[in-house]
Write a protein that holds these residues in place. Structure first.
Motif, short mmCIF file in Angstrom:
data_model
loop_
_atom_site.label_atom_id
_atom_site.label_comp_id
_atom_site.label_asym_id
_atom_site.label_seq_id
_atom_site.Cartn_x
_atom_site.Cartn_y
_atom_site.Cartn_z
N LEU A 197 0.85 -1.19 0.00
CA LEU A 197 0.00 0.00 0.00
C LEU A 197 0.89 1.25 0.00
O LEU A 197 1.44 1.63 1.03
CB LEU A 197 -0.92 0.00 1.22
N ASN A 198 1.03 1.87 -1.16
CA ASN A 198 1.93 3.01 -1.31
C ASN A 198 1.29 4.36 -1.03
O ASN A 198 1.95 5.39 -1.13
CB ASN A 198 2.54 3.01 -2.72
N ASP A 199 0.02 4.36 -0.71
CA ASP A 199 -0.68 5.58 -0.32
C ASP A 199 -1.07 5.44 1.14
O ASP A 199 -1.78 4.49 1.52
CB ASP A 199 -1.92 5.77 -1.21
N ARG A 200 -0.64 6.36 2.00
CA ARG A 200 -0.87 6.26 3.44
C ARG A 200 -2.34 6.38 3.82
O ARG A 200 -2.73 6.02 4.94
CB ARG A 200 -0.06 7.33 4.17
N SER A 201 -3.17 6.87 2.91
CA SER A 201 -4.58 7.12 3.25
C SER A 201 -5.53 6.06 2.73
O SER A 201 -6.75 6.19 2.89
CB SER A 201 -5.00 8.48 2.70
N LEU A 202 -5.03 4.99 2.12
CA LEU A 202 -5.91 4.00 1.48
C LEU A 202 -6.88 3.38 2.48
O LEU A 202 -8.09 3.27 2.21
CB LEU A 202 -5.08 2.92 0.80
N ILE A 203 -6.40 2.93 3.62
CA ILE A 203 -7.28 2.29 4.60
C ILE A 203 -8.27 3.30 5.17
O ILE A 203 -9.45 3.00 5.33
CB ILE A 203 -6.46 1.64 5.73
N GLU A 204 -7.81 4.51 5.45
CA GLU A 204 -8.70 5.53 5.99
C GLU A 204 -9.84 5.83 5.02
O GLU A 204 -11.01 5.94 5.43
CB GLU A 204 -7.92 6.81 6.28
N LYS A 205 -9.51 5.94 3.74
CA LYS A 205 -10.55 6.22 2.75
C LYS A 205 -11.50 5.03 2.61
O LYS A 205 -12.71 5.21 2.41
CB LYS A 205 -9.91 6.56 1.40
#
Length: 271
Positions: free
Chosen positions: A94-102
């Protein structure tokens, strides 16, 4: 909208170092990271097994028997204490830190028939976040579930575990049960920054997936029309000199025909 953010990550791994370390780092860097980790390790390399145990996380050794993807998930979920579980393979980064939050913001997990969301790696950079609601009415090969990286309610898996007889595409069979029997739904999200880095991709994986999907989830694939189409594609590939591709299509057509009258039995691991 209130969302439950406390979740555990269940990670299946097989001789996956050093990529596993990058996957763990990416999870820890999420704006909403896991509160706990369960690593289900089926590694055969002693040095890898020892290195994983030294990470200081909960590690569960897969039993000394033939590997099964469904069983690996079920084993890991047995150790989960949180309401939510992120099932993720050791080759999904997961290269985007906000994926899980979104993903957690898509829907409230307090809704009974909401299953969760899965992140599907996208090929095009323009597809950096494309969520689609999936119900029994649009569930298909193109709009499908994936447990390479999926957030689910732990209770749903406990109530109806992944079937261990399903040797491949177990995520599709599991989701199909809830969609068709319980009027459930989930979100499939195309996410460019979710990278699928599995080096073990091969034709056997494709064959296993197609046969499992046809027998357990999308029975229309066992129809003569689909089988004939596979044979046609085999002929076209052969004419174009693509002998490997022709062999793949022919093998799938042959095994689909056999599966019409005989339950397929295959090894879950394809490499």
């Amino acid at each position: 909208m209130r969302t439950h953010k406390d979740y555990s990550a269940v990670i299946r791994t097989y001789n996956s170092l050093p990529l596993l370390l990058k996957v763990l780092d990416a999870l820890k860097m999420q704006t909403i990271p896991p509160s706990d980790y369960v690593i289900v390790d089926s590694s055969k390399d002693y040095s890898q097994k020892e290195a994983i145990k030294k990470l200081g996380l909960q590690v569960v050794d897969y039993p000394d028997e033939e590997f099964n993807f469904s069983k690996a998930i079920n084993i890991g979920v047995d150790y989960v204490k949180t309401e939510l579980v992120l099932i993720i393979s050791s080759h999904v980064l997961l290269n985007d830190r906000s994926l899980i939050e979104k993903g957690l913001a898509l829907e409230s997990f307090s809704i009974e028939n909401y299953l969760g969301f899965c992140l599907t790696p996208a090929i095009n950079e323009s597809e950096n976040w494309e969520p689609a609601m999936v119900t029994k009415y649009n569930f298909s090969l193109d709009l499908a579930a994936s447990n390479s990286c999926t957030m689910l309610k732990t209770l749903h898996i406990q109530q109806r575990p992944f079937l261990e007889e399903v040797f491949s595409a177990e995520d599709q069979e599991w989701a199909a049960y809830y969609l068709r029997e319980k009027e459930a739904y989930f979100y499939r999200v195309k996410a460019y920054e979710a990278k699928y880095l599995n080096v073990n991709m091969n034709d056997q994986k494709i064959i296993n997936e197609q046969i499992a999907l046809a027998y357990y989830t999308h029975r229309e694939m066992l129809g003569y029309r689909n089988i004939i189409m596979r044979l046609f594609r085999a002929v076209v590939a052969r004419v174009r000199g693509r002998t490997g591709r022709a062999r793949l299509h022919f093998t799938i057509a042959k095994e689909l025909f056999v599966a019409r009258s005989n339950k397929p039995v295959k090894k879950s691991k394809y490499f």
